[in-house]
Motif scaffolding. Structure first.
Motif, mmCIF file in Angstrom:
data_model
loop_
_atom_site.group_PDB
_atom_site.id
_atom_site.type_symbol
_atom_site.label_atom_id
_atom_site.label_comp_id
_atom_site.label_asym_id
_atom_site.label_seq_id
_atom_site.Cartn_x
_atom_site.Cartn_y
_atom_site.Cartn_z
ATOM 1 N N PHE A 91 0.811 -1.223 0.000
ATOM 2 C CA PHE A 91 0.000 0.000 0.000
ATOM 3 C C PHE A 91 0.847 1.278 0.000
ATOM 4 O O PHE A 91 0.343 2.360 -0.274
ATOM 5 C CB PHE A 91 -0.963 0.000 1.199
ATOM 6 C CG PHE A 91 -1.853 -1.217 1.241
ATOM 7 C CD1 PHE A 91 -2.630 -1.545 0.138
ATOM 8 C CD2 PHE A 91 -1.898 -2.050 2.356
ATOM 9 C CE1 PHE A 91 -3.442 -2.675 0.143
ATOM 10 C CE2 PHE A 91 -2.701 -3.175 2.375
ATOM 11 C CZ PHE A 91 -3.476 -3.499 1.269
ATOM 12 N N GLY A 92 2.138 1.179 0.353
ATOM 13 C CA GLY A 92 2.994 2.358 0.385
ATOM 14 C C GLY A 92 2.929 3.060 1.742
ATOM 15 O O GLY A 92 2.151 2.681 2.620
ATOM 16 N N VAL A 93 3.775 4.098 1.887
ATOM 17 C CA VAL A 93 3.845 4.819 3.164
ATOM 18 C C VAL A 93 2.739 5.873 3.173
ATOM 19 O O VAL A 93 2.946 7.048 2.861
ATOM 20 C CB VAL A 93 5.242 5.426 3.387
ATOM 21 C CG1 VAL A 93 5.314 6.076 4.767
ATOM 22 C CG2 VAL A 93 6.310 4.355 3.254
ATOM 23 N N VAL A 94 1.552 5.427 3.501
ATOM 24 C CA VAL A 94 0.337 6.255 3.473
ATOM 25 C C VAL A 94 -0.535 5.863 4.661
ATOM 26 O O VAL A 94 -0.344 4.804 5.260
ATOM 27 C CB VAL A 94 -0.466 6.029 2.169
ATOM 28 C CG1 VAL A 94 0.335 6.458 0.946
ATOM 29 C CG2 VAL A 94 -0.898 4.563 2.028
ATOM 30 N N GLU A 95 -1.505 6.725 4.948
ATOM 31 C CA GLU A 95 -2.462 6.388 6.011
ATOM 32 C C GLU A 95 -3.630 5.569 5.469
ATOM 33 O O GLU A 95 -4.146 4.683 6.149
ATOM 34 C CB GLU A 95 -2.977 7.677 6.649
ATOM 35 C CG GLU A 95 -1.881 8.423 7.388
ATOM 36 C CD GLU A 95 -2.332 9.793 7.887
ATOM 37 O OE1 GLU A 95 -1.807 10.238 8.919
ATOM 38 O OE2 GLU A 95 -3.193 10.428 7.241
ATOM 39 N N TYR A 96 -4.062 5.914 4.268
ATOM 40 C CA TYR A 96 -5.169 5.195 3.615
ATOM 41 C C TYR A 96 -4.778 4.898 2.178
ATOM 42 O O TYR A 96 -4.033 5.668 1.561
ATOM 43 C CB TYR A 96 -6.448 6.040 3.601
ATOM 44 C CG TYR A 96 -7.091 6.204 4.958
ATOM 45 C CD1 TYR A 96 -8.055 5.311 5.407
ATOM 46 C CD2 TYR A 96 -6.739 7.268 5.789
ATOM 47 C CE1 TYR A 96 -8.648 5.461 6.655
ATOM 48 C CE2 TYR A 96 -7.327 7.419 7.036
ATOM 49 C CZ TYR A 96 -8.276 6.517 7.463
ATOM 50 O OH TYR A 96 -8.861 6.662 8.688
ATOM 51 N N ALA A 97 -5.324 3.803 1.635
ATOM 52 C CA ALA A 97 -5.077 3.471 0.227
ATOM 53 C C ALA A 97 -6.326 2.842 -0.372
ATOM 54 O O ALA A 97 -7.079 2.164 0.331
ATOM 55 C CB ALA A 97 -3.913 2.485 0.119
ATOM 56 N N ILE A 98 -6.499 3.072 -1.665
ATOM 57 C CA ILE A 98 -7.554 2.381 -2.413
ATOM 58 C C ILE A 98 -6.889 1.217 -3.132
ATOM 59 O O ILE A 98 -5.796 1.364 -3.689
ATOM 60 C CB ILE A 98 -8.168 3.323 -3.482
ATOM 61 C CG1 ILE A 98 -8.881 4.502 -2.837
ATOM 62 C CG2 ILE A 98 -9.078 2.552 -4.429
ATOM 63 C CD1 ILE A 98 -10.330 4.264 -2.495
ATOM 64 N N SER A 99 -7.535 0.057 -3.113
ATOM 65 C CA SER A 99 -6.955 -1.127 -3.774
ATOM 66 C C SER A 99 -8.039 -1.842 -4.564
ATOM 67 O O SER A 99 -9.215 -1.809 -4.193
ATOM 68 C CB SER A 99 -6.374 -2.060 -2.710
ATOM 69 O OG SER A 99 -6.026 -3.294 -3.285
ATOM 70 N N ASP A 100 -7.590 -2.538 -5.624
ATOM 71 C CA ASP A 100 -8.534 -3.401 -6.340
ATOM 72 C C ASP A 100 -8.280 -4.871 -5.981
ATOM 73 O O ASP A 100 -8.837 -5.776 -6.596
ATOM 74 C CB ASP A 100 -8.437 -3.190 -7.853
ATOM 75 C CG ASP A 100 -7.048 -3.511 -8.388
ATOM 76 O OD1 ASP A 100 -6.207 -4.049 -7.636
ATOM 77 O OD2 ASP A 100 -6.788 -3.229 -9.569
ATOM 78 N N GLY A 101 -7.411 -5.097 -5.021
ATOM 79 C CA GLY A 101 -7.176 -6.457 -4.531
ATOM 80 C C GLY A 101 -5.992 -7.153 -5.168
ATOM 81 O O GLY A 101 -5.555 -8.202 -4.703
ATOM 82 N N ARG A 102 -5.426 -6.547 -6.243
ATOM 83 C CA ARG A 102 -4.274 -7.211 -6.873
ATOM 84 C C ARG A 102 -3.080 -7.186 -5.927
ATOM 85 O O ARG A 102 -2.732 -6.138 -5.383
ATOM 86 C CB ARG A 102 -3.904 -6.518 -8.187
ATOM 87 C CG ARG A 102 -4.514 -7.233 -9.384
ATOM 88 C CD ARG A 102 -4.166 -6.551 -10.662
ATOM 89 N NE ARG A 102 -4.817 -5.252 -10.742
ATOM 90 C CZ ARG A 102 -4.722 -4.430 -11.776
ATOM 91 N NH1 ARG A 102 -3.969 -4.746 -12.802
ATOM 92 N NH2 ARG A 102 -5.351 -3.274 -11.784
ATOM 93 N N GLY A 103 -2.453 -8.326 -5.719
ATOM 94 C CA GLY A 103 -1.288 -8.421 -4.839
ATOM 95 C C GLY A 103 -1.625 -8.319 -3.356
ATOM 96 O O GLY A 103 -0.739 -8.187 -2.516
ATOM 97 N N VAL A 104 -2.913 -8.392 -3.029
ATOM 98 C CA VAL A 104 -3.327 -8.259 -1.628
ATOM 99 C C VAL A 104 -3.750 -9.629 -1.104
ATOM 100 O O VAL A 104 -4.396 -10.398 -1.813
ATOM 101 C CB VAL A 104 -4.512 -7.263 -1.517
ATOM 102 C CG1 VAL A 104 -5.036 -7.190 -0.081
ATOM 103 C CG2 VAL A 104 -4.076 -5.885 -1.997
#
Ligand SMILES: NC(=O)c1ccc[n+]([C@@H]2O[C@H](COP(=O)([O-])OP(=O)(O)OC[C@H]3O[C@@H](n4cnc5c(N)ncnc54)[C@H](OP(=O)(O)O)[C@@H]3O)[C@@H](O)[C@H]2O)c1
Length: 338
Positions: A97-110
């Motif tokens: 997700f990177g050095v962030v507080e929130y992230a949007i994901s589509d599920g790839r690699g999760v």
């Protein structure tokens, strides 16, 4: 509802160790997740020596993080809004997700990172890239056989602590190398190594000769640090030995030429093999590695160890430098907003 998130971005490429000027903190507003997406609140960031290499603009196994881009990082988080049925609200997930507080994901690699008896930091450590590096590095690249003699540098670090314990599970004689008496005591007393050499306070060459005994040699050297310690290890190889080139942290902040192994001819003398690898090479077998590691965790044969720093994305640099100062025992994790 749109979500505000603070993000750590690369402002300048560092010379040597990164510092506060290397980074910018920016605020972004994330839209609501679209169909198939979900919103993650990041709770734990994985800090890895390899991140230092991603800051340099030179050929490597991944493109460098671009100037102005969010710093790449593996992380654990909680799904707080979802339009993806595989990752419903409340799920704990692991992803880049990177050095962030929130992230949007589509599920790839999760992947879903949930098991009642496994702490979030352990999903980044023993069950994450760290443990998988130890598992595939030692067993596949190192072709470890039961009862062999294993030498591992960075033995009190994230990968090293798992290597020591895996080698003991295979009935090997294990010699660690680590910085400082406290770390060496930990490697022997808590991880079960047969010996540990303090490279900051002891003569590694002499202590290694002593630990190996008259006819002894190293069958597998698991190299996390490169540099001078690699050169010394090369002088103590057994015939047909394997050197697992996992990392070279002693060189990552070099501004001049890297120190190469002068004693490489020992690879010929001992008919040894030295092989580099990336844990991602084994991605298809990650489920196998995770299952095995989880089994040993549950049997108490692997004890996880983490160095948890509580803070915000602004604390990334200080937490990251712990790796290069040797301040950590076990896996360095930045826990956000605890
Ligand atoms: N090939 C792969 O796919 C892969 C995947 C993950 C990690 N790695 C590599 O594995 C190695 C270990 O990573 P990790 O995440 O487990 O980090 P870590 O060992 O938890 O932390 C780094 C440790 O390196 C030691 N160190 C720092 N500077 C040093 C120096 N100049 N000389 C000798 N030791 C030094 C410090 O321990 P001391 O106090 O003992 O010095 C420090 O605690 C790194 O080289 C990393 O790049 C490779």
């Amino acid at each position: 509802m749109p979500t505000e998130t603070r993000e750590l971005r690369l402002a300048r490429r560092p010379e040597g160790l990164p510092d506060a000027d290397t980074w910018d903190i920016t605020t972004a507003t994330l839209p609501d997740p679209a169909e198939g997406e979900f919103l993650v609140r990041v709770t734990h960031l994985s800090l890895d020596p390899a991140m230092r290499g991603w800051l340099d603009d030179r050929p490597s196994y991944l493109p460098p993080v671009g100037l102005g881009e969010v710093m790449r990082a593996g992380a654990i988080g909680t799904v707080v809004a979802s339009r993806n049925e595989r990752f419903p609200e409340g799920t704990t997930v692991s992803g880049g997700f990177g050095v962030v507080e929130y992230a949007i994901s589509d599920g790839r690699g999760v992947v879903v990172a949930e098991a009642e008896d496994v702490a979030p930091e352990t999903w980044l450590g023993v069950l994450g890239g760290t443990g998988l590096t130890a598992y595939f590095g030692l067993f596949d690249v190192g072709a470890l056989a039961d009862g062999e003699t294993v030498l591992v540098s960075g033995a009190a670090g994230a990968v090293g602590t798992v290597v020591v314990q895996l080698a003991k599970i295979r009935g090997c004689r294990v010699i660690g190398i680590a910085g400082g008496e406290e770390k060496c005591r930990f490697v022997v007393d808590e991880l079960g190594a047969d010996a540990c050499i303090d490279y900051r306070g002891q003569d590694v060459d002499a202590e290694l000769a002593r630990a190996l005994g008259d006819d002894g040699g190293v069958d597998v050297y698991f190299d996390n640090v490169g540099g001078e310690i690699l050169d010394i290890a090369l002088m103590h190889l057994a015939r047909d030995s394997r050197i697992v080139l996992c990392g070279a942290i002693s060189q990552y902040n070099e501004t001049g030429a890297w120190q190469g192994p002068a004693n490489y001819w020992q690879i010929l003398v001992k008919r040894a093999r030295m092989q580099g690898f990336l844990v991602f090479d084994f991605a298809k077998r990650f489920p196998e590695g995770r299952d095995a590691l989880l089994g040993w965790l549950r049997e108490g044969r692997i004890t996880p160890r983490a160095d948890i720093v509580d803070g915000t994305v602004e604390d990334f640099n200080d937490a990251f430098l712990r790796l290069f100062r040797g301040a950590n025992i076990g896996k360095v994790v930045l826990r956000l907003g605890a």
